[in-house]
Enzyme design. Structure first.
Site, short mmCIF file in Angstrom:
data_model
loop_
_atom_site.label_atom_id
_atom_site.label_comp_id
_atom_site.label_asym_id
_atom_site.label_seq_id
_atom_site.Cartn_x
_atom_site.Cartn_y
_atom_site.Cartn_z
N LYS A 50 32.84 32.87 87.65
CA LYS A 50 34.27 32.62 87.85
C LYS A 50 34.96 33.97 87.91
O LYS A 50 34.50 34.93 87.28
CB LYS A 50 34.84 31.80 86.69
CG LYS A 50 36.11 31.07 87.03
CD LYS A 50 35.83 29.82 87.86
CE LYS A 50 37.06 29.02 88.16
NZ LYS A 50 36.70 27.71 88.73
P1 NAD Z 1 46.21 24.36 93.09
O1 NAD Z 1 46.74 25.71 92.80
O2 NAD Z 1 45.95 23.96 94.51
O3 NAD Z 1 47.18 23.22 92.45
C1 NAD Z 1 47.59 23.22 91.14
C2 NAD Z 1 48.68 22.17 90.99
O4 NAD Z 1 49.00 22.03 89.61
C3 NAD Z 1 49.99 22.52 91.71
O5 NAD Z 1 50.52 21.36 92.31
C4 NAD Z 1 50.91 22.96 90.57
O6 NAD Z 1 52.28 22.79 90.85
C5 NAD Z 1 50.42 22.01 89.49
N1 NAD Z 1 50.84 22.39 88.16
C6 NAD Z 1 50.92 23.62 87.58
N2 NAD Z 1 51.43 23.53 86.34
C7 NAD Z 1 51.67 22.21 86.12
C8 NAD Z 1 52.17 21.47 85.03
N3 NAD Z 1 52.56 22.06 83.91
N4 NAD Z 1 52.27 20.11 85.16
C9 NAD Z 1 51.89 19.48 86.28
N5 NAD Z 1 51.40 20.14 87.35
C10 NAD Z 1 51.29 21.48 87.27
O7 NAD Z 1 44.87 24.23 92.20
P2 NAD Z 1 43.62 23.28 92.45
O8 NAD Z 1 42.64 23.99 93.30
O9 NAD Z 1 44.10 21.93 92.84
O10 NAD Z 1 42.98 23.25 90.98
C11 NAD Z 1 43.50 22.41 89.96
C12 NAD Z 1 42.48 22.33 88.84
O11 NAD Z 1 41.23 21.83 89.37
C13 NAD Z 1 42.12 23.64 88.16
O12 NAD Z 1 41.79 23.40 86.82
C14 NAD Z 1 40.85 24.08 88.91
O13 NAD Z 1 40.06 24.98 88.15
C15 NAD Z 1 40.19 22.74 89.09
N6 NAD Z 1 39.19 22.68 90.16
C16 NAD Z 1 39.52 22.98 91.44
C17 NAD Z 1 38.55 22.86 92.43
C18 NAD Z 1 38.87 23.09 93.89
O14 NAD Z 1 37.99 22.85 94.73
N7 NAD Z 1 40.08 23.50 94.24
C19 NAD Z 1 37.23 22.50 92.11
C20 NAD Z 1 36.93 22.20 90.76
C21 NAD Z 1 37.93 22.29 89.81
#
Ligand code: NAD
Length: 420
Positions: free
Chosen positions: A109
């Site tokens: 990571k």
């Molecule tokens: P992203 O940046 O695309 O989206 C994050 C979202 O969370 C945004 O809509 C943001 O406004 C929202 N957010 C932030 N603070 C918030 C709060 N206090 N309350 C509600 N919403 C809030 O990120 P992502 O890629 O969708 O990742 C989200 C999670 O999933 C992370 O934990 C990431 O590690 C995990 N993840 C992502 C992937 C991937 O393929 N993108 C894969 C596995 C895990």
């Protein structure tokens, strides 16, 4: 170093989970030590010339948890709160996730402490390219392969590919995954994580004798994972009654129109002000009644304060580390919520990343249907493995998923032996 890592609350959480599972598996002490601690912790200064002419030094980190079963694999995150301990915890979870899914990878990571929303595209490009150069000796298609995470996207991956390829004198698409399709990205990668969350949640609902008709879901986060999870659940006929992002929450008992919300977000960059739902506090939203609750934003949002108040039947962990160990204990005691643990629930992303890496080596492209069918097959297999292990040993889904994964890594380490 161990003490410094443990001072970080996210690493402390990953460490507590590991210790519990290692105890359950009765891992010998030497293997416990070798499995728990990250192999490489790389921190670099990243000087960037801002548009104002000022030069600012950012700090970037890359943690490679293990290389025992293959190259490290994991996202790169741009967020103001990024620090080494958090990145190390996420690398550890990635390791277990890859092992659970039987992918030939260790976990990695990375992250840069910055506020991408406040930076121009030019500043982000210079930041990304300089970070890539700083860590160039430690990455490679057989060493460490990055992917998008919070605050980064396919454009970020395109800049990394270009920087690495220019340095090597030829295009090296397998250096990252989550690339644009024009640069040998994979069909289906963008929606993979959210699709997997929705697929596993609907399977779980069938398992607990629910049907998808008249089913409701609440999704926290409307970024990559949350928006695709919500969209896929909608196509299954699930009513999305609540949604939130960093600006707050939305509620509509009749169901939120996800396509209309996406159009609103494309224009306004936030779900706030969407006319098709009422505003609701984001914290309150988590405890509203629903069948499927999907935390898909931040870590540690299901805590000792709200775990007893959740009113869902399935907790589908789209985010990494959304449930604290204390909250997890409460959920186990309650016994009325089926938890799909993060390392299984959001594994769709790394699985399609693996497909992308394989396609890059083969110089061959699979179509979206092939990708999604293979993804669903692998998720189904992993989820059945977890459920039957949990039943056989009388333990929860999270402990079962982590035990399968940690045992896989420990066995590989034991078989490779300790050099010298
Ligand atoms: P992203 O940046 O695309 O989206 C994050 C979202 O969370 C945004 O809509 C943001 O406004 C929202 N957010 C932030 N603070 C918030 C709060 N206090 N309350 C509600 N919403 C809030 O990120 P992502 O890629 O969708 O990742 C989200 C999670 O999933 C992370 O934990 C990431 O590690 C995990 N993840 C992502 C992937 C991937 O393929 N993108 C894969 C596995 C895990």
């Amino acid at each position: 170093m161990q003490k410094e890592l443990l001072a970080n609350p996210v690493f402390a959480m990953a460490s507590t989970q590991f210790d519990e599972v290692a105890g359950f598996l009765a891992l010998p002490d030497d293997l416990r030590e070798r499995c728990k601690w990250p192999k490489r912790l790389i921190s670099v200064a990243v000087p960037v010339k801002l548009d104002s002419g000022e030069t600012r030094v950012f700090y970037g980190h890359r943690v490679q948890h293990h290389l025992t079963r293959g190259p490290c694999k994991g996202g790169l995150r741009y967020h103001p709160a990024v620090d080494l301990g958090e990145v190390a915890a996420l690398a550890m979870w990635m390791n277990w996730k890859c092992a659970l899914m039987d992918l030939p990878y260790g976990g990695g990571k990375g992250g840069i402490a910055c506020n991408p929303g406040a930076m121009s595209p030019g500043e982000l490009e210079r930041l990304t390219r300089r970070f890539t150069m700083e860590i160039l000796p430690f990455i490679g298609p057989e060493v460490d392969v990055m992917a998008p995470d919070m605050g980064t996207n396919e454009q970020t991956m395109a800049w990394i590919t270009d920087t690495y390829s220019v340095h090597h004198g030829h295009l090296v698409p397998s250096i990252v995954t989550g690339k644009p399709l024009t640069m040998q990205g994979s069909a289906g990668r963008t929606q993979a994580t959210g699709h997997g969350v929705a697929f596993l949640a609907s399977n779980a609902l069938h398992r607990i004798n629910g049907s998808l008709s008249n089913t409701t879901a609440i999704v926290q986060g409307f970024g990559n994972v949350g928006s695709h999870a919500a969209a896929t659940l909608s196509t299954y006929g699930v009513r999305i009654v609540g949604l939130s992002d960093a600006s707050g929450g939305l509620w509509n008992a009749g169901g939120i129109d996800i396509a209309a919300l996406r159009a609103h977000v494309a224009e306004h960059k936030t779900i706030g002000g969407f006319p098709g739902a009422d505003a609701i506090d984001g914290e309150e939203l988590l405890c509203m009644p629903c069948d499927i609750l999907v935390p898909a934003a931040l870590d540690r949002v299901i805590t000792i304060d709200n775990a007893a108040k959740l009113r869902c039947r399935i907790l589908a962990e789209g985010a990494n580390g959304p449930t604290t160990p204390e909250a997890d204990r409460i959920l186990r005691e309650r016994g009325d919520i089926f938890v799909i643990p993060d390392i299984l629930c959001n594994a769709g992303g790394v699985t399609v990343s693996y497909f992308e890496w394989v396609q890059n080596f083969q110089r061959f492209q699979w179509n979206e249907r092939e990708v999604i069918t293979r993804l669903e097959t692998m998720l189904q297999r992993a989820s059945e493995k977890v459920t039957s292990f949990a039943e056989r040993h009388g333990i929860g889904q999270r402990m079962a998923a982590q035990a399968i994964a940690i045992k896989t890594v420990a066995d590989a380490k034991a078989q490779r032996g300790l050099f010298p």
